[in-house]
Design a protein around this motif. Structure first.
Motif, PDB file in Angstrom:
ATOM      1  N   THR A 402       0.817  -1.164  -0.001  1.00 50.98           N
ATOM      2  CA  THR A 402      -0.031   0.161   0.130  1.00 50.98           C
ATOM      3  C   THR A 402       0.820   1.168   0.029  1.00 50.98           C
ATOM      4  OG1 THR A 402      -1.715   1.078   1.311  1.00 50.98           O
ATOM      5  CG2 THR A 402      -0.192  -0.116   2.509  1.00 50.98           C
ATOM      6  N   GLY A 403       0.554   2.262  -0.635  1.00 52.17           N
ATOM      7  CA  GLY A 403       1.208   3.559  -0.633  1.00 52.17           C
ATOM      8  C   GLY A 403       0.577   4.346  -1.634  1.00 52.17           C
ATOM      9  N   LEU A 404       1.105   5.697  -2.009  1.00 53.77           N
ATOM     10  CA  LEU A 404       0.732   6.509  -2.871  1.00 53.77           C
ATOM     11  C   LEU A 404       0.877   6.184  -4.272  1.00 53.77           C
ATOM     12  CD1 LEU A 404       1.983   9.895  -0.951  1.00 53.77           C
ATOM     13  CD2 LEU A 404      -0.342   9.057  -1.148  1.00 53.77           C
ATOM     14  N   SER A 405       0.093   6.731  -5.278  1.00 57.93           N
ATOM     15  CA  SER A 405       0.358   6.597  -6.803  1.00 57.93           C
ATOM     16  C   SER A 405       1.941   7.057  -6.590  1.00 57.93           C
ATOM     17  CB  SER A 405      -0.552   7.424  -7.272  1.00 57.93           C
ATOM     18  OG  SER A 405      -0.375   7.450  -8.522  1.00 57.93           O
ATOM     19  N   GLY A 406       2.718   6.209  -7.564  1.00 56.44           N
ATOM     20  CA  GLY A 406       4.015   6.466  -7.966  1.00 56.44           C
ATOM     21  C   GLY A 406       5.066   6.197  -6.855  1.00 56.44           C
ATOM     22  N   SER A 407       4.574   5.533  -5.672  1.00 56.67           N
ATOM     23  CA  SER A 407       5.680   5.305  -4.594  1.00 56.67           C
ATOM     24  C   SER A 407       6.323   3.856  -4.925  1.00 56.67           C
ATOM     25  CB  SER A 407       4.720   5.005  -3.544  1.00 56.67           C
ATOM     26  OG  SER A 407       3.825   3.915  -3.678  1.00 56.67           O
ATOM     27  N   GLY A 408       6.029   3.257  -6.104  1.00 57.74           N
ATOM     28  CA  GLY A 408       6.647   2.235  -6.420  1.00 57.74           C
ATOM     29  C   GLY A 408       6.303   0.756  -6.225  1.00 57.74           C
ATOM     30  N   LYS A 409       5.210   0.789  -5.619  1.00 64.46           N
ATOM     31  CA  LYS A 409       4.534  -0.320  -4.850  1.00 64.46           C
ATOM     32  C   LYS A 409       4.306  -1.515  -5.874  1.00 64.46           C
ATOM     33  CE  LYS A 409       0.060   1.439  -4.790  1.00 64.46           C
ATOM     34  NZ  LYS A 409       0.354   2.621  -5.623  1.00 64.46           N
ATOM     35  N   SER A 410       3.880  -1.078  -7.125  1.00 67.91           N
ATOM     36  CA  SER A 410       3.508  -2.072  -8.142  1.00 67.91           C
ATOM     37  C   SER A 410       4.727  -2.732  -8.704  1.00 67.91           C
ATOM     38  CB  SER A 410       2.839  -1.355  -9.473  1.00 67.91           C
ATOM     39  OG  SER A 410       1.328  -1.035  -9.052  1.00 67.91           O
ATOM     40  N   THR A 411       5.873  -1.737  -8.866  1.00 67.57           N
ATOM     41  CA  THR A 411       7.273  -2.267  -9.372  1.00 67.57           C
ATOM     42  C   THR A 411       7.731  -3.110  -8.461  1.00 67.57           C
ATOM     43  OG1 THR A 411       7.339  -0.028 -10.252  1.00 67.57           O
ATOM     44  CG2 THR A 411       9.389  -1.437 -10.274  1.00 67.57           C
ATOM     45  N   ILE A 412       7.764  -2.923  -7.221  1.00 71.85           N
ATOM     46  CA  ILE A 412       8.269  -3.846  -6.197  1.00 71.85           C
ATOM     47  C   ILE A 412       7.437  -5.157  -6.157  1.00 71.85           C
ATOM     48  CG2 ILE A 412       8.840  -4.233  -3.774  1.00 71.85           C
ATOM     49  CD1 ILE A 412       8.867  -1.209  -3.206  1.00 71.85           C
ATOM     50  N   GLU A 509       8.364  13.134  -3.632  1.00 71.15           N
ATOM     51  CA  GLU A 509       9.007  12.244  -4.733  1.00 71.15           C
ATOM     52  C   GLU A 509       8.191  11.623  -5.807  1.00 71.15           C
ATOM     53  OE1 GLU A 509      11.973   9.991  -6.528  1.00 71.15           O
ATOM     54  OE2 GLU A 509      12.157  11.800  -5.281  1.00 71.15           O
ATOM     55  N   CYS A 510       6.861  11.046  -4.969  1.00 74.36           N
ATOM     56  CA  CYS A 510       5.807  10.674  -6.102  1.00 74.36           C
ATOM     57  C   CYS A 510       5.360  11.532  -6.908  1.00 74.36           C
ATOM     58  CB  CYS A 510       4.602  10.120  -5.189  1.00 74.36           C
ATOM     59  SG  CYS A 510       5.052   8.897  -3.997  1.00 74.36           S
ATOM     60  N   GLU A 511       5.282  12.667  -6.592  1.00 73.77           N
ATOM     61  CA  GLU A 511       5.079  13.936  -7.691  1.00 73.77           C
ATOM     62  C   GLU A 511       6.165  13.958  -8.724  1.00 73.77           C
ATOM     63  OE1 GLU A 511       2.654  17.028  -6.886  1.00 73.77           O
ATOM     64  OE2 GLU A 511       2.915  17.019  -4.721  1.00 73.77           O
ATOM     65  N   ARG A 512       7.249  14.079  -8.383  1.00 75.73           N
ATOM     66  CA  ARG A 512       8.466  14.169  -9.078  1.00 75.73           C
ATOM     67  C   ARG A 512       8.315  12.867 -10.263  1.00 75.73           C
ATOM     68  NH1 ARG A 512      13.193  12.334 -10.183  1.00 75.73           N
ATOM     69  NH2 ARG A 512      13.231  10.776  -8.590  1.00 75.73           N
ATOM     70  N   ARG A 513       8.069  11.752  -9.865  1.00 75.48           N
ATOM     71  CA  ARG A 513       8.000  10.590 -10.631  1.00 75.48           C
ATOM     72  C   ARG A 513       6.609  10.412 -11.717  1.00 75.48           C
ATOM     73  NH1 ARG A 513       9.371   5.596  -6.346  1.00 75.48           N
ATOM     74  NH2 ARG A 513      11.385   6.398  -5.676  1.00 75.48           N
ATOM     75  N   ASP A 514       5.961  11.321 -11.543  1.00 69.28           N
ATOM     76  CA  ASP A 514       4.584  11.173 -12.131  1.00 69.28           C
ATOM     77  C   ASP A 514       4.672  11.403 -13.571  1.00 69.28           C
ATOM     78  OD1 ASP A 514       1.932  11.429 -12.502  1.00 69.28           O
ATOM     79  OD2 ASP A 514       1.460  13.368 -11.728  1.00 69.28           O
ATOM     80  N   ARG A 515       4.524   9.982 -14.050  1.00 69.63           N
ATOM     81  CA  ARG A 515       4.706   9.808 -15.770  1.00 69.63           C
ATOM     82  C   ARG A 515       3.429   9.899 -16.447  1.00 69.63           C
ATOM     83  NH1 ARG A 515       7.171   3.906 -16.336  1.00 69.63           N
ATOM     84  NH2 ARG A 515       5.604   3.467 -14.452  1.00 69.63           N
ATOM     85  N   LYS A 516       2.217   9.755 -15.660  1.00 69.63           N
ATOM     86  CA  LYS A 516       0.928  10.073 -16.232  1.00 69.63           C
ATOM     87  C   LYS A 516       0.527  11.459 -16.022  1.00 69.63           C
ATOM     88  CE  LYS A 516      -0.198   5.107 -15.264  1.00 69.63           C
ATOM     89  NZ  LYS A 516      -1.129   4.291 -14.480  1.00 69.63           N
TER      90      LYS A 516
END
Length: 574
Positions: A402-412, A509-516
């Protein structure tokens, strides 16, 4: 409906219609509004219908409910400690009125009873929790149920039962109050002491019941609850198999086993009084009331909700009205020098060695496949429990990221899935938030209600995977603590593990990564209710693992997860 007056337990209300009347009522009910009963309501209806809840003749109306909450009495003054109410949705409540007849159905749509509505009201569930359970702390399961699962409107009224709920399991042990009373009469059992339990029975329990039956000069009824108990309890199928083994340890013709379809509230002192009334209705003359009887344990602050002898004290205060005698629980301990059990108050701890295994220690030994000494548990019972609760290395489990959008949870989650599949040994399924949205919840929006429903669907699927020995990996945002708690309950209730992993990458950091570009749209007001911007994210307070991916590679994060799984005993990296 008739009032039966059998030789045991006083007046017994039987709310079932005769066959001809039931057929006519069922035909008429085609045009009635219908309510599908929840699991708890189904248990309550069964005990209303068969007389287990005598003198109640239906779900409580407002006057009875309010006096029970405040005074432990029905409106006419009769002692009754626990609300028995039919909670419904606001939508359904808006469709009915006083005097209407409502068809009460089981989950498959079968009509079980007709309720004639007398009252419709909105209760103060906070007051109910405080007065009935003595707390509003969410660590009490009944408080959590009132807050998160019960419907907001109560409907009261008399019921006419067409039939009892159908059970396909252990049918030879499911005796109604009238049937059990008749069995006692037929066997000449004039004094019967009931043993209430929601746990498997071990040697100490058997010794306790031997002592209680001898003290009361009575026969023994083992009367376990097989309705709803505390979340995380051993399932009733496993428990009943254990009880059947234990029954062989008693002398023939002295002990009976029957099942009680009660939805427990874990209400401690009030519940103990309730249990006494119910067992009186079943024809018992005595009830064993234990230490912290029907207590849920500790609250969210780690403090005991009820005192160890509060239940015994309350039953004692109402002894004259109950019509059943209490046998106080005397804690039995194994004394090494005696090679047997004795009441703890008869042990000289200065010269004798007391041996004990706590419930926590027993569960640890079961999880890790360690030996259970014969003095603690019967080998047949331990073997039965090992079938249901294998060591963790052979259990299914749910990994819940669980975590914010863009936190990396799906990748992990993807990386961990690959690592586990590479190792083999268990089937692994990834339930990614976006994928589930597409295939399982495509009709849902993004309101709080719909987001909750989506997570609960994920939890249901994960629990079924866990139940069957697989690994379910979930990676939704899951912003709400209560919903995540419900998913944990489902997974752990499926006899498996639940490992919550908070991917705690900061919002910046999640905002910085925001690809979408989702955060940018949320900041601009183009997306409403976006988690972390205009909708809160309730961070887990005590996850099994917390990972910040700001300075952590995917490989390192995945390795942290695997090490945590090893430390918990679910995998072996050696």
């Amino acid at each position: 409906m008739t009032d039966l007056i059998p030789p045991y337990g006083g007046i017994l209300k039987d709310l079932r219609l005769d066959a001809e009347s039931a057929r006519a009522a069922k035909d008429a009910a085609v045009d009635y509004p219908s309510w599908d009963l929840t699991g708890r309501q189904l248990c309550d209806l069964e005990l209303l219908a068969n007389g287990g809840f005598s003198p109640l003749e239906g779900f409580m109306g407002q006057a009875d409910y309010e006096r029970v909450v405040t005074d432990m009495r029905l409106a006419d003054g009769t002692l009754w400690p626990m609300p028995v109410t039919l909670d419904v949705s606001e939508t359904f409540a808006g469709e009915i009125a006083s005097g209407d007849r409502v068809a009460l159905r089981d989950p498959e749509g079968v009509i079980l009873a007709i309720l004639t509505v007398s009252d419709i009201w909105r209760p103060d569930r906070g007051v109910e929790a405080e007065r009935v359970f003595g707390t509003t702390d969410p660590g009490h399961p009944a408080v959590t149920w009132l807050r998160e699962q019960s419907h907001p409107v109560y409907v009261g009224g008399r019921i006419e039962a067409l039939d009892l709920p159908v059970h396909y399991d252990f049918t030879h042990l499911r005796l109604t109050p009238a049937e059990l009373r008749e069995r006692f009469r037929r066997n000449g059992w004039r004094r019967v002491v009931a043993f209430q339990t929601r746990n498997p029975m071990h040697r100490a329990h058997v010794e306790l019941t031997f002592l209680a039956a001898r003290q009361a000069e009575a026969n023994l009824l083992i009367h376990p609850v097989v309705g709803m108990t505390k979340p995380g309890d051993v399932d009733h199928y496993s428990r009943v198999r254990c009880y059947e083994h234990v029954l062989q340890k008693y002398p023939e013709q002295t002990t009976a086993l029957s099942l009680l379809p009660l939805a427990m509230r874990m209400g401690g002192p009030r519940e103990a009084v309730w249990h006494a009334i119910i067992r009186r209705n079943y024809g018992c003359t005595h009830l064993i009331v234990g230490r912290d009887h029907a207590g849920p344990g500790k609250d969210s602050r780690g403090e005991e909700i009820y005192g160890p002898y509060d239940a015994q004290d309350l039953v004692t205060r109402h002894a004259d009205e109950l019509g059943i005698e209490m046998v106080p629980f005397r804690m039995m301990v194994y004394v090494q020098e005696r090679a047997g059990y004795a009441p703890i108050d008869e042990v000289d701890e200065a010269s004798e060695t007391v041996m004990n295994i706590s419930g926590t220690e027993f569960r640890r030994r079961m999880r890790e496949g360690l030996e259970i000494p014969d003095w603690f548990g019967y080998p047949e019972v331990v073997q039965e429990l090992r079938k249901t609760y294998p060591p963790r290395a052979r259990q299914g489990f749910t990994l819940f990221f669980t975590g914010l959008s863009g936190s990396g949870k799906s990748t992990i989650a993807n990386a961990v899935m690959v690592k586990l599949m590479e190792r083999g040994g268990r089937p692994v399924t990834l339930l990614d938030g976006d994928v589930v949205r597409k295939h399982l919840s495509s009709e849902l929006g993004f309101s709080k209600e719909h987001r909750d429903l989506n997570i609960r669907r994920i939890g249901f699927v994960a629990a079924e995977i866990t139940r069957n020995g697989g690994v379910a990996i979930c990676a939704p945002i899951a912003p709400y603590a209560a919903t995540r708690g419900a998913v944990r309950e489902m997974a752990e209730g499926a006899n498996g593990g639940f490992i919550e992993i908070h991917v705690a990458t900061p919002l910046e950091e999640c905002e910085r990564r925001d690809r979408k570009g989702l955060y940018a749209k949320a900041r601009a007001g183009l997306i409403k209710g976006f988690t972390g911007i205009d909708d809160p994210y309730e961070a887990p307070k005590a996850p099994e693992l917390r990972i910040d991916t700001t300075d952590c590679t995917v490989e390192e994060a995945a390795q942290k997860v695997l090490l945590k799984l090893e430390s918990l005993g679910f995998i072996d990296l050696r």
